[in-house]
Design an enzyme around this catalytic site. Structure first.
Site, mmCIF file in Angstrom:
data_model
loop_
_atom_site.group_PDB
_atom_site.id
_atom_site.type_symbol
_atom_site.label_atom_id
_atom_site.label_comp_id
_atom_site.label_asym_id
_atom_site.label_seq_id
_atom_site.Cartn_x
_atom_site.Cartn_y
_atom_site.Cartn_z
ATOM 1 N N TYR A 33 29.593 33.093 10.186
ATOM 2 C CA TYR A 33 28.384 33.061 11.014
ATOM 3 C C TYR A 33 27.963 31.743 11.792
ATOM 4 C CZ TYR A 33 25.141 37.275 12.011
ATOM 5 O OH TYR A 33 25.052 38.189 12.467
ATOM 6 N N GLU A 92 25.513 31.481 14.493
ATOM 7 C CA GLU A 92 24.976 31.381 15.931
ATOM 8 C C GLU A 92 24.368 29.911 16.356
ATOM 9 O OE1 GLU A 92 21.171 33.331 14.241
ATOM 10 O OE2 GLU A 92 22.062 35.291 15.023
ATOM 11 N N ASP A 98 33.833 38.241 39.493
ATOM 12 C CA ASP A 98 34.281 38.625 38.399
ATOM 13 C C ASP A 98 35.718 38.837 38.224
ATOM 14 O OD1 ASP A 98 35.102 40.357 36.139
ATOM 15 O OD2 ASP A 98 33.434 41.823 36.457
ATOM 16 N N THR A 138 37.357 38.793 31.624
ATOM 17 C CA THR A 138 37.606 39.441 30.324
ATOM 18 C C THR A 138 38.642 38.446 29.859
ATOM 19 O OG1 THR A 138 39.269 40.771 31.208
ATOM 20 C CG2 THR A 138 37.106 41.749 30.896
ATOM 21 N N LYS A 177 43.059 41.094 29.781
ATOM 22 C CA LYS A 177 43.933 41.795 30.925
ATOM 23 C C LYS A 177 45.021 40.873 30.952
ATOM 24 C CE LYS A 177 39.648 43.673 32.487
ATOM 25 N NZ LYS A 177 39.368 44.868 31.765
ATOM 26 N N ARG A 203 40.499 40.696 23.052
ATOM 27 C CA ARG A 203 39.429 41.570 23.651
ATOM 28 C C ARG A 203 38.246 40.586 23.772
ATOM 29 N NH1 ARG A 203 39.517 46.233 25.889
ATOM 30 N NH2 ARG A 203 41.658 46.084 25.021
HETATM 31 C C1 LIG Z 1 36.203 43.831 36.911
HETATM 32 C C2 LIG Z 1 35.903 44.188 35.519
HETATM 33 N N1 LIG Z 1 34.829 43.471 35.139
HETATM 34 C C3 LIG Z 1 34.329 43.788 33.738
HETATM 35 C C4 LIG Z 1 34.889 44.565 33.025
HETATM 36 C C5 LIG Z 1 34.479 45.015 31.728
HETATM 37 O O1 LIG Z 1 35.170 44.435 30.463
HETATM 38 P P1 LIG Z 1 34.861 44.904 29.283
HETATM 39 O O2 LIG Z 1 35.567 46.318 28.995
HETATM 40 O O3 LIG Z 1 35.466 43.938 28.374
HETATM 41 O O4 LIG Z 1 33.586 45.056 28.830
HETATM 42 C C6 LIG Z 1 36.094 45.426 33.304
HETATM 43 C C7 LIG Z 1 37.009 46.146 32.714
HETATM 44 O O5 LIG Z 1 37.741 47.021 33.064
HETATM 45 C C8 LIG Z 1 36.455 45.197 34.753
HETATM 46 O O6 LIG Z 1 37.728 45.483 35.284
#
Ligand SMILES: Cc1ncc(COP(=O)(O)O)c(C=O)c1O
Length: 384
Positions: free
Chosen positions: A46, A48, A192, A219, A222, A228
Site C-alpha cells: 500500500y 497512498e 488524449d 494509456t 496500446k 494496462r
Molecule cells: C483515446 C482513448 N482514451 C482513453 C481510453 C480508455 O482507456 P482504458 O480502457 O484504459 O480506460 C481509450 C481506450 O480504448 C482510448 O482509445
C-alpha cells in the site's frame, strides 16, 4: 497454481494469443520484463500518496520505483511533470477533467462515431453525466478533421475544455491548430494520446506538449507496449498540482505499485533506440495493409492511414455489418473489432466498419510482406 480453473484458462488464453492474428488496434504484447514486474510482489504494498509523502510506512523501495517511472516518462515525452498513478486511460481522463473543471462545465470532444472515446463526454459515462458534453465530427467529405468547422462549433459552444486525441482516427492530429482554437474561445486543451503514445514517444507523430496543450493523458498498454494503465503529463506547474490531488485522493486510493514498476520497465524499453525501429515498422505495416486493401477496391476511411490503425467500411465494401465481419474473421483466426465509421447509421454494437491495427503483430515480427498477404486473405474471406 492451486486454482486449476484459473490456471487452465490462463493457458488457454496464452494459446489464443500465440495462435491468432491479433489486429485489435489498442492491444499489444508486452515484454517478459513488463510481465515480470506486473506479476511481482509489489502488488502487496500500500502506498497512498506520492514518493516521499506517503500515508504508510515501508515505502522506501516503491518510492524509488515511482520516481524512476516518473523520470523516464518525462524524458520519453519531453514533459516537465508526470503522474504515473492512474489505473487506466479512463481514470486518467476523469482525473484530468476533475483537476480543471467544476461539475456542469462544458467539454467538447470528437463524437464516438467519428472516432472519439466514451470517456470524452459520452452521455452514459461519468464524463457525460458530470459535465455538459458537446461534440464535433470529422468532415463529411473526406473524413479528416476540419479545423475551421471545429473552430465554429467551439465558438458556438464556448467550452471550458476541448479534447483532441482519439480511439479510431487514422490521420495525424494538428495540435497547433487545436491550441489556436482553444485560445480563441478561452478553453483548456487536453490531448488524449492513448492510441498514438508510442508513435509520439518515437517522434513519429507530433508531440502535443510541443504545442502548449494544458494536459496530456494516455494509456500505457496500446502502442506504448506497457502494462494496462494510465498516465498524465503537463508542462504547467499549477495544473500539475491540481492533477496530483485529483488523482489521489480525488479519484483513486492506493496506487498499483506492481503496475507502476511495469510502466517504468516499459518506459525504459521505449527509451531504447530499438523502439523507434519498432514504431517505424508499425506505421509501414499499417500503410501497406491500407494500400493493399484499397487495391482490392475495399473502402478504407480517409483512403489510408498516417498511424498504426485503419478503418474499413465493410458495409460499403462487402455489404456486411462490422459485427458480421468481426465474427467471420474470427473463424479464420483473425481478431479485429467492429467499429463505427464516421456518420454511421448503425449502433456501435453492430457498426458498419472494422478497425485494424498493426502494433501487436509488428511486435511478433511481422513486416510489410506479411501484411500484404493478410490483406489478400481478408479480402478473400470477406468477399465470400
Ligand atoms: C483515446 C482513448 N482514451 C482513453 C481510453 C480508455 O482507456 P482504458 O480502457 O484504459 O480506460 C481509450 C481506450 O480504448 C482510448 O482509445
Amino acid at each position: 497454481m492451486k486454482d486449476r480453473d484459473i490456471e487452465k484458462l490462463i493457458l488457454l488464453e496464452k494459446k489464443r494469443q500465440d495462435n491468432e492474428i491479433e489486429l485489435i488496434a489498442s492491444e499489444n504484447f508486452v515484454s517478459k520484463d513488463v510481465l515480470k514486474a506486473t506479476g511481482s510482489i509489489l502488488t502487496n504494498k500500500y502506498a497512498e500518496g506520492y514518493p516521499n509523502a506517503r500515508y504508510y510506512e515501508g515505502c522506501e523501495n516503491v518510492d524509488k520505483i515511482e520516481i524512476l517511472a516518473i523520470e523516464r516518462l518525462k524524458k520519453l515525452f519531453n514533459a516537465k511533470y508526470a503522474n504515473v498513478q492512474p489505473h487506466s486511460g479512463t481514470q486518467a481522463n476523469l482525473a484530468a477533467y476533475n483537476a480543471l473543471l467544476k461539475p456542469g462545465a462544458k467539454i467538447l470532444g470528437l463524437s464516438l462515431s467519428s472516432g472519439g472515446h466514451l470517456s470524452h463526454g459520452f452521455k452514459i459515462t461519468i464524463s457525460g453525466i458530470f459535465y455538459k458534453s458537446f461534440t464535433y465530427e470529422v468532415d463529411k467529405k473526406d473524413n479528416y478533421l476540419n479545423y475551421e468547422e471545429i473552430l465554429k462549433i467551439a465558438q458556438d459552444v464556448k467550452p471550458d475544455l476541448i479534447i483532441c486525441g482519439y480511439s479510431a482516427y487514422p490521420r495525424t492530429i494538428d495540435f497547433k491548430k487545436f491550441r489556436e482554437i482553444a485560445d480563441k474561445v478561452g478553453a483548456y486543451l487536453l490531448a488524449d494520446i492513448a492510441h498514438i503514445a508510442g508513435l509520439i514517444a518515437a517522434k513519429l507523430h507530433p508531440n502535443p506538449l510541443d504545442f502548449g496543450v494544458d494536459i496530456v493523458t494516455s494509456t500505457t498498454h496500446k502502442t506504448l507496449r506497457g502494462p494496462r494503465g494510465g498516465i498524465i503529463l503537463t508542462n504547467k506547474k499549477e495544473i500539475f498540482e491540481k492533477i496530483n490531488s485529483s488523482v489521489f485522493p480525488g479519484s483513486q486510493g492506493g496506487p498499483l505499485m506492481h503496475v507502476i514498476a511495469a510502466k517504468a520497465v516499459a518506459f525504459y524499453e521505449a527509451l531504447d533506440p530499438s523502439f523507434i525501429i519498432y514504431q517505424k515498422q508499425v506505421i509501414k505495416n499499417a500503410k501497406v495493409l491500407a494500400d493493399k486493401l484499397i487495391e482490392h477496391n475495399i473502402k478504407v476511411i480517409t483512403n489510408g492511414t498516417d498511424n498504426h490503425l485503419l478503418l474499413v467500411d465493410v458495409k460499403k465494401s462487402f455489404n456486411l455489418t462490422g459485427l458480421e465481419a468481426e465474427k467471420i474473421l474470427k473463424k479464420h483466426n483473425i481478431t479485429v473489432n467492429k467499429n463505427t465509421i464516421p456518420f454511421d447509421k448503425l449502433s456501435p454494437k453492430i457498426a458498419s466498419g472494422i478497425r485494424l491495427g498493426t502494433p501487436a503483430m509488428t511486435t511478433k515480427g511481422w513486416k510489410e510482406q506479411d501484411f500484404i498477404k493478410l490483406a489478400d486473405q481478408i479480402y478473400k474471406i470477406l468477399q465470400k
